[in-house]
Design a protein around this motif. Structure first.
Motif, short mmCIF file in Angstrom:
data_model
loop_
_atom_site.label_atom_id
_atom_site.label_comp_id
_atom_site.label_asym_id
_atom_site.label_seq_id
_atom_site.Cartn_x
_atom_site.Cartn_y
_atom_site.Cartn_z
N VAL A 6 10.17 15.84 -2.40
CA VAL A 6 9.49 14.84 -3.09
C VAL A 6 8.96 13.58 -2.07
O VAL A 6 7.84 13.13 -2.35
N THR A 10 5.32 12.71 -1.38
CA THR A 10 4.99 11.15 -1.56
C THR A 10 4.29 10.66 -0.19
O THR A 10 3.19 9.86 -0.32
N VAL A 14 0.55 9.48 -0.38
CA VAL A 14 0.08 7.97 -0.34
C VAL A 14 -0.98 7.63 0.79
O VAL A 14 -1.53 6.82 0.71
N GLY A 49 5.15 14.97 -5.85
CA GLY A 49 5.40 13.86 -4.87
C GLY A 49 3.84 13.38 -4.58
O GLY A 49 3.38 12.09 -4.63
N TYR A 52 1.95 12.00 -7.51
CA TYR A 52 2.38 10.31 -7.65
C TYR A 52 2.10 9.48 -6.50
O TYR A 52 1.81 8.28 -6.82
N GLY A 53 2.08 9.92 -5.33
CA GLY A 53 1.59 9.06 -4.16
C GLY A 53 0.33 8.32 -4.33
O GLY A 53 -0.07 7.54 -4.17
N THR A 56 0.14 5.44 -6.66
CA THR A 56 0.56 4.39 -6.03
C THR A 56 -0.64 3.86 -5.29
O THR A 56 -0.86 2.47 -5.51
N THR A 93 5.06 5.53 -13.10
CA THR A 93 6.37 6.31 -12.89
C THR A 93 6.89 6.93 -14.14
O THR A 93 7.38 8.18 -14.49
N LEU A 350 11.62 12.31 -8.39
CA LEU A 350 10.73 11.38 -8.32
C LEU A 350 11.06 9.93 -8.89
O LEU A 350 10.81 8.93 -8.39
N ASN A 354 11.54 7.14 -6.05
CA ASN A 354 10.47 6.44 -5.80
C ASN A 354 10.28 5.10 -6.08
O ASN A 354 9.73 4.32 -5.16
N TRP A 361 6.69 3.25 0.99
CA TRP A 361 5.38 3.78 0.79
C TRP A 361 4.25 2.90 1.07
O TRP A 361 3.18 3.44 1.49
#
Lengths: 482, 150
Positions: A6, A10, A14, A49, A52-53, A56, A93, A350, A354, A361
């Protein structure tokens, strides 16, 4: 292991401009050193990850890593500008988590019946499903159907490189022994997706630079009103995402777009959309993640991936000794359920990791390109080398990197090529088998109601996407880039 | 000529795709096509090559459509490409001859010139630290079978 996956996912996700495909391709070799179960858990961590990154950076910097998170920019970034970036991240999230859980439940419920149904498939049905996956993925491509289908065909050709299993004849190896086993997917994926991303950012006069963003823990907490507005959006996002993810080719991108328009149409204050409406983050983020999960349904129960990301996942599963298909959930229930549990663990990690690490990040974003590029190049090289200890594979990365960059420059989509590459051998085998079993009768490709149904669905999909082009969200994306 | 390519990038893209199709078809025709009851190794490649060829020709025709978007080549491309691909090629040729640590150091050095402005402090730090880091992660941590030197 999942936590490491993860975090690495991420971390790569990112990085501005690096999408899920690039992240998974870059980190795929890392999972090869582990036993299947651990490798897969790590990979699913990387996968979520990275997804999700991307959100962000979309929320904080208006930099969508991929088109998938372009929708999140629409309201996430305005929220950041109004000082509600923390809330947008928090809601995204939670939305991602709930979307994934809903998607995983649908996945667990539908995979087994679908696999049971697919056991009645013959070679011609499989051939039709593969044609459907290819046409669908091309129909949703950025630069038009013809270009995408052509790239898929080039992918099919690359998939034929190596020794033909039926006849023992070598094809397209140009005499190179190291290609007898076929083209290595890691080299292809890193070359096609990892390097062009780096090059495109590097070749800009001023590479993207992160502004300073500071977010404290208390900035994360949404107000009661924001909760009240987000929860129904998440519910709708789950439904939209779960349905769209199952459709081959559509996947999370279309899911998030449809969810955004559903949210805007059902809102009492549609004028707030684009100015920082929390529904515009909650809905699409839920849909996006639910779709990522349900996209596993055709991949696991039929063994036919619906898009290029799933194609990489399929390749990773095969490398770890798992061959998804109708018999997979029944013959290997431990691995099948283990995989679904690993998805849940990945998402839970996550959620836990996170938010507290958001500061980190954001700092990763400010790593200058002078440091980032050598790191990415070095890790790509070692990653590819570690798979087969072959220096030819490293040179192939350079070759595919050049090809991938030129393709991008000349508006030829690379993702369909990867899908063609993975589906190619399967397609040829079923093509040959259909003719063999029907003793050369070409009508065998069309002579069962099921096959006709699959082709009918493919045509409907084409008509639908043709109509979609009228709304042209490609134009919409272009406008956003400006 | 250069201007034409810039204004009509699809023509060049289509030509490249067509060339791939022709080369692939040429190879495919040297393989056994078989017949409908026993499909040979060359049948599927032949069909797919023809599809690639047709796709290439269609893309060329797109180049003459109205509204074709002109090609924009980013100014720093040559340097970026030289650094990135140079780094990869250097790594490929040194990993087995010199070992992981020199290969990574050389690769990091060459690819660090890819940036528009070279930051020598970063380059030196990378050349010193990356080899050590990758050795620890890949050789010690993940058990990659490589030598540190030679």
């Amino acid at each position: 292991m999942c936590a490491i996956g993860v975090m690495l996912g991420t971390l790569i996700g990112v990085l501005p401009g690096v999408g899920v495909l690039a992240a998974v391709s870059l980190l795929l070799p890392l999972t090869y050193g582990y036993p299947p179960a651990i490798g897969l858990i790590m990979l699913s961590g990387v996968f979520y990850g990275a997804a999700y990154g991307g959100s962000t950076t979309a929320i904080l910097l208006n930099l969508p890593g991929t088109a998938n998170t372009a929708v999140t920019c629409l309201d996430g970034y305005p929220m950041s500008q109004k000082g509600r970036g923390g809330v947008a991240l928090f809601i995204s999230t939670i939305a991602s988590f709930l979307g994934s859980i809903a998607g995983a439940i649908v996945l667990a419920t539908l995979s087994i019946p679908l696999a049971a149904f697919a056991r009645s498939f013959g070679a011609q049905e499989y051939f039709a499903v593969i044609v459907m996956a290819i046409v669908a993925a091309s129909a949703f491509a950025n630069h038009g159907l013809v270009r995408a289908l052509t790239m898929t065909a080039i992918g099919l050709l690359i998939g034929m490189v190596g020794i033909d299993l039926n006849s023992g004849v070598e094809r397209y190896t140009f005499g190179a022994m190291s290609l007898y086993d076929g083209m290595p997917i890691v080299a292809l994926a890193i070359g096609l997706f990892g390097l062009p991303e780096v090059l495109s950012n590097l070749a800009l006069p001023t590479p993207p630079k992160a502004p300073k963003v500071r977010i404290r823990m208390r900035d994360f907490l949404p107000s009661r009103d924001e909760w009240r507005r987000s929860v129904p959006s998440m519910g709708r996002g789950m439904t939209v995402g779960s349905v769209m993810g199952i459709m081959p080719g559509a996947g999370s991108l279309i899911a998030s777009f449809i969810s955004y328009s559903v949210e805007r149409n059902s809102s009492k204050t549609p004028e707030e959309f684009g100015e920082g409406a929390i529904e515009g983050v909650a809905g699409p983020e839920t849909a996006n993640n639910a779709a990522i999960q349900t996209a596993f349904i055709p991949t696991l129960s039929l063994g036919v991936p619906g898009d290029s990301t799933m194609a990489i996942v399929l390749a990773a599963l095969i490398f770890h000794g798992i061959s998804p298909g109708p018999n997979f959930p029944i013959e290997h229930p431990d691995i099948f359920w283990g995989l679904i549990v690993s998805f849940l663990i990945g998402n839970l990690m996550l959620l836990v990791l996170n938010l507290p690490m958001i500061g980190l990040w954001v700092r990763v974003l400010s790593i200058p390109y002078t440091v980032l590029v050598p790191c990415i190049v070095v890790f790509s090289c070692i990653g590819v080398y570690s798979v087969r200890y072959s220096t030819v594979d490293i040179l192939l990365v350079a070759g595919f990197g050049l090809f991938g960059y030129l393709a991008r420059l000349f508006r030829l989509d690379a993702p369909p090529l990867l899908l063609g590459f993975v589906l190619g051998p399967m397609m040829e085998e079923n093509f040959r088998r259909t003719l063999l079993l029907s003793r050369g009768d070409v009508s065998a490709f069309f002579n069962t109601p099921l096959v006709l149904g699959i082709y009918g669905a493919t045509i409907l999909l084409l008509v639908w996407t043709g109509r979609r082009r009228l709304f042209s969200f490609a134009g919409f994306l272009r406008k956003r880039r400006k | 000529m250069r201007n034409f390519v810039r204004q009509h990038p699809s023509v060049l893209a289509g030509l490249a795709v067509t060339t791939i199709g022709v080369v692939a078809l040429n190879q495919a025709l040297s393989l056994d096509f078989g017949d409908l009851t026993r499909v040979g190794a060359g049948a599927f490649p032949t069909i797919v090559s023809i599809l690639v060829l047709l796709g290439g020709v269609t893309i060329i025709s797109f180049g003459f459509r109205k509204g074709e978007i002109a090609l924009t080549v980013p100014p720093g491309l040559l340097r970026a490409a030289a650094g990135t691909f140079g780094g990869i090629i250097v790594f490929a040729f040194t990993i087995e001859r010199l070992g992981l640590i020199p290969a990574v150091a050389l690769c990091a050095f060459v690819s660090s010139i890819a940036a528009a402005r070279i930051n020598w402090r970063h380059t030196i730090a990378l050349v010193l630290l990356l080899p050590l880091m990758t050795w620890l992660i890949f050789a010690v941590g993940l058990g990659l079978r490589v030598t540190a030197f030679g």
